[in-house]
Design a protein around this motif. Sequence first.
Motif, PDB file in Angstrom:
ATOM      1  N   LYS A  16       0.818  -1.222   0.000  1.00 29.22           N
ATOM      2  CA  LYS A  16       0.000   0.000   0.000  1.00 29.22           C
ATOM      3  C   LYS A  16       0.853   1.275   0.000  1.00 29.22           C
ATOM      4  N   THR A  17       1.803   1.340   0.941  1.00 32.43           N
ATOM      5  CA  THR A  17       2.575   2.580   1.077  1.00 32.43           C
ATOM      6  C   THR A  17       3.474   2.797  -0.139  1.00 32.43           C
ATOM      7  N   THR A  18       4.019   1.729  -0.680  1.00 30.91           N
ATOM      8  CA  THR A  18       4.862   1.855  -1.875  1.00 30.91           C
ATOM      9  C   THR A  18       4.036   2.413  -3.040  1.00 30.91           C
ATOM     10  N   ARG A  63       8.194   0.862   6.802  1.00 25.95           N
ATOM     11  CA  ARG A  63       6.931   0.208   7.159  1.00 25.95           C
ATOM     12  C   ARG A  63       6.049   1.160   7.955  1.00 25.95           C
ATOM     13  N   THR A  64       4.732   1.063   7.726  1.00 22.85           N
ATOM     14  CA  THR A  64       3.807   1.891   8.481  1.00 22.85           C
ATOM     15  C   THR A  64       3.635   1.278   9.860  1.00 22.85           C
ATOM     16  N   PRO A  65       3.985   2.010  10.929  1.00 23.58           N
ATOM     17  CA  PRO A  65       3.847   1.396  12.256  1.00 23.58           C
ATOM     18  C   PRO A  65       2.381   1.169  12.633  1.00 23.58           C
ATOM     19  N   ILE A  90      -6.799   6.122   2.514  1.00 28.14           N
ATOM     20  CA  ILE A  90      -6.575   5.888   3.933  1.00 28.14           C
ATOM     21  C   ILE A  90      -5.685   4.661   4.080  1.00 28.14           C
ATOM     22  N   ASP A  91      -4.523   4.882   4.655  1.00 27.53           N
ATOM     23  CA  ASP A  91      -3.558   3.786   4.772  1.00 27.53           C
ATOM     24  C   ASP A  91      -3.657   3.183   6.170  1.00 27.53           C
ATOM     25  N   LEU A  92      -4.268   2.035   6.233  1.00 32.31           N
ATOM     26  CA  LEU A  92      -4.442   1.330   7.500  1.00 32.31           C
ATOM     27  C   LEU A  92      -3.301   0.339   7.610  1.00 32.31           C
TER      28      LEU A  92
HETATM   29 MG   LIG Z   1       2.402   0.730   4.848  1.00 30.34          MG
END
Ligand SMILES: [Mg+2]
Length: 300
Positions: A16-18, A63-65, A90-92
């Motif tokens: 997702k974040t990438t 990484r998203t904590p 929205i990044d969960l």
């Molecule tokens: Mg992430």
Amino acid sequence: MAKVNHMVMGVQSSGKTTFAAALWYLIDSRELDTVLRKGLHNGDFQYLETIADNWAAGWQVIRTPTDAHEPIRINLKQPGGEEDIDLNFIDLSGETFERIFATRAIDARVESLFEAMDGLLLFVSAIRKKDDMSILDIGLAMPEAMPPEVEDDGEDPQAETLKPVEDPEFTPGKTPQQVQIVDLLQSIADAPMGLRPSRIAVIISAWDKAPPVMPDIWLKDRMPLLYQYLANHELAVPFRIYGVSAQGGSLPKREKPDTPSQRTELLKVKVAGERIKVVGHGARAHDLTHPIQWLSGLED
Ligand SMILES: [Mg+2]
Ligand SMILES: Nc1nc2c(ncn2[C@@H]2O[C@H](COP(=O)(O)OP(=O)(O)OP(=O)(O)O)[C@@H](O)[C@H]2O)c(=O)[nH]1
């Protein structure tokens, strides 16, 4: 002004974040033509700038904590369209997702995210190995584990092979991804929430690591339960499947630059946006906005 609010969802490390980093780079740099463009942005988008810079420099995003509900908002608009389209991502974090699955409870913040959802951008990763097996798969993969065929001597042939097995402790994160995803989609669609996305675009991330098949064939083969769920609800919730390589290949973490990867090769691509690959539904080769255009009901 039309407002469309899409939710980005996927278990841990599903890309997702990438995707957000590469998308921001793509629309901010305007290096390449895309079906949607960057819209008006207000407020602080420092986080997006940081992850996009990191992406451009050829490093993995951090990484998203857990519980970091980083408000990734990317506003897009259709060229020639009269109004800007206000689009929210929205990044969960994947761990938050798994906790919902394990505890059957959803906190109020996450619930309100679902309530505001129009379309759903659902992430799965081509890197994670097939994480579930049917009884038939086990038989095929481990013929030596099958009881030997013996002539019927009147005794129970399984008596020796059936040994008591200790129950391992339940670890929610080890539940097959597709089970977690279908369970969550089903749970939010049921009472009391009764929420369904208007459309679902499945993004198979790290598509550079997938075998040479079309994305829908991959999903049918690797995640048949999810595919079946989507197909069964298609009349109410149309879906599409895209293969996306947001990095274009493997990249190391900035703090571990010597990890073997395709970074050197990828950095040779002069126009960084051309590292991105998108497969399916007539999307141009590097256009990450194509699935979002469809999700928004804006395709011709
Ligand atoms: Mg992430
Ligand atoms: N080979 C390859 N790897 C990718 C690609 N996109 C993402 N990855 C890798 O997949 C892993 C997870 O990516 P993230 O973007 O951090 O995934 P996430 O869904 O945001 O993960 P969480 O925040 O932990 O839930 C990282 O190791 C990435 O480097 C790609 O296009 N190709």
